[in-house]
Design an enzyme around this catalytic site. Structure first.
Site, PDB file in Angstrom:
ATOM      1  N   THR A   1     -39.834   2.381 -21.456  1.00 41.22           N
ATOM      2  CA  THR A   1     -40.755   2.803 -22.493  1.00 41.22           C
ATOM      3  C   THR A   1     -41.310   1.532 -23.133  1.00 41.22           C
ATOM      4  OG1 THR A   1     -39.180   4.543 -22.919  1.00 41.22           O
ATOM      5  CG2 THR A   1     -40.700   4.042 -24.719  1.00 41.22           C
TER       6      THR A   1
ATOM      7  N   ARG B   1     -39.867  17.642 -18.052  1.00 42.65           N
ATOM      8  CA  ARG B   1     -38.737  16.865 -18.594  1.00 42.65           C
ATOM      9  C   ARG B   1     -39.212  16.013 -19.780  1.00 42.65           C
ATOM     10  NH1 ARG B   1     -37.901  11.065 -19.401  1.00 42.65           N
ATOM     11  NH2 ARG B   1     -35.672  10.649 -19.281  1.00 42.65           N
TER      12      ARG B   1
ATOM     13  N   GLY C   1     -38.064  12.945 -22.248  1.00 45.68           N
ATOM     14  CA  GLY C   1     -37.076  11.893 -22.433  1.00 45.68           C
ATOM     15  C   GLY C   1     -36.714  11.786 -23.897  1.00 45.68           C
ATOM     16  N   ASP C   2     -36.145  10.649 -24.251  1.00 40.95           N
ATOM     17  CA  ASP C   2     -35.761  10.435 -25.650  1.00 40.95           C
ATOM     18  C   ASP C   2     -36.957  10.049 -26.528  1.00 40.95           C
ATOM     19  OD1 ASP C   2     -35.988   8.029 -24.236  1.00 40.95           O
ATOM     20  OD2 ASP C   2     -34.486   6.997 -25.445  1.00 40.95           O
TER      21      ASP C   2
ATOM     22  N   THR D   1     -34.687   1.984 -25.008  1.00 44.96           N
ATOM     23  CA  THR D   1     -35.352   2.063 -23.714  1.00 44.96           C
ATOM     24  C   THR D   1     -34.328   2.422 -22.643  1.00 44.96           C
ATOM     25  OG1 THR D   1     -35.032  -0.313 -23.390  1.00 44.96           O
ATOM     26  CG2 THR D   1     -37.150   0.373 -24.279  1.00 44.96           C
TER      27      THR D   1
HETATM   28  N1  ASP Z   1     -36.275   6.146 -22.243  1.00 45.81           N
HETATM   29  C1  ASP Z   1     -37.341   6.583 -21.373  1.00 45.81           C
HETATM   30  C2  ASP Z   1     -37.116   8.004 -20.994  1.00 45.81           C
HETATM   31  O1  ASP Z   1     -35.977   8.388 -20.760  1.00 45.81           O
HETATM   32  C3  ASP Z   1     -37.526   5.795 -20.134  1.00 45.81           C
HETATM   33  C4  ASP Z   1     -37.325   4.330 -20.200  1.00 45.81           C
HETATM   34  O2  ASP Z   1     -37.371   3.728 -21.264  1.00 45.81           O
HETATM   35  O3  ASP Z   1     -37.054   3.733 -19.133  1.00 45.81           O
HETATM   36  O4  ASP Z   1     -38.081   8.709 -20.846  1.00 45.81           O
END
Ligand code: ASP
Length: 307
Positions: free
Chosen positions: A165, A193, A195-196, A216
């Protein structure tokens, strides 16, 4: 004044620093930085030219939080817009809601005349097509997309095709604090889906009284631990930044299953200190910082915590 952003934020931190130097609020500055990352085709995990879901559709997640008002705005699974972070901000400013997803988020983006953009580039489409072809047998290929997708999505944790991210944490000259984050999430994810990143308290959180945090990598982990909110609560309880990140790392370590490797936590406190931490085998994670008095942003290596 302070800005912390992750590796991907390098293209936006100059603009963010300029905004703060010009006296603009932390939220404006953080949003301006994220907007530049979202349109940079070299960054494959945020906005334009990022990796699509398993159906070949680029679904984007973004969120903002104003640490002074504690108001938040987020979008999840947004398709077809250039700057999800600004749509997230508009959710915060124009709606009595905090999060919009999917069709509702796209409808709202159209309503506020957000700029449209097809974020799936021919190059990303070709990679998706190749990975898909390698994953399907002949019968599945003929029936695609009307086949069960869950097995295919095991590749959603394919480390070759995901990375980060973009996260920005900022403190302005008036003591205002904000967070802003944006991502396409995991490559080849199951459609829908989240994510966070669009989940406030998981992927990011900002409270000007105590501090802010943004995460991230594997959102599935930080959702389960409510990591960003936890870090800010640990600060509120009086822990130092380093101890707050250590505790949050221990919370993640306690989770059974999933990937802590690769998770990085970015945090600042109300006194203008910052720490960025990585865990497990993920060493050498870097980030950007700019603070009042620095001629230019600096790239530094995150601390590594054994939890
Ligand atoms: N945290 C992000 C997600 O799970 C992806 C990432 O930062 O790699 O969508």
């Amino acid at each position: 004044m302070l800005i912390v952003t992750n590796h991907e934020g390098g293209v936006g931190i100059g603009e963010t620093a300029k905004a703060l130097r010009d006296g603009r609020p932390a939220l404006d500055a953080a949003e301006a930085g994220v907007r530049l990352v979202e349109v940079d085709p070299a960054i494959r995990s945020v906005g334009y030219n990022s990796w699509p879901n398993i159906l070949g559709q680029v679904e984007l997640d973004a969120a903002v939080m104003d640490g002074t008002t504690l108001r938040t705005g987020a979008v999840g699974g947004l398709v077809g817009y250039r700057n999800p972070v600004s749509v997230a901000r508009a959710v915060m400013e124009r709606l009595p809601h905090e999060i919009l997803v999917g069709a509702g988020a796209a409808r709202f983006a159209a309503e506020i005349a957000a700029e449209r953009l097809d974020n799936l580039t021919p190059a990303a489409h070709a990679t998706w097509q190749r990975v898909l072809n390698e994953s399907l047998d002949e019968r599945q290929r003929a029936a695609f997309p009307d086949i069960p997708l869950s097995e295919l999505c095991q590749r959603a944790t394919d480390p070759e095709y995901q990375k980060d991210t973009t996260v920005f944490l900022a403190i302005d000259g008036q003591g205002g604090m904000a967070s802003a984050v944006s991502t396409s999430g995991w490559a080849w994810k199951y459609p829908g889906r989240l994510g966070d990143s669009p989940i406030i308290g998981a992927g990011s959180y900002a409270d000007a009284a105590y501090g802010a945090c943004a995460c991230t990598h594997t959102g599935e982990m930080t959702i389960r631990a409510g990591t960003s909110r936890a870090v800010v609560l640990y600060l509120k309880m009086g822990l130092s930044l380093e101890d707050a990140l250590f505790e949050a790392g221990r919370d993640l370590r306690r989770l059974k299953g999933g990937l802590i490797r690769g998770v990085a936590l970015h945090a600042i406190d109300a006194q203008g200190n910052h720490r960025v931490a990585s865990f497990g085998e993920a060493k050498g994670v870097d980030y950007w910082i700019w603070e009042h008095g620095m001629a230019a942003p600096e790239r530094r290596v995150a601390m590594h915590l054994d939890v």
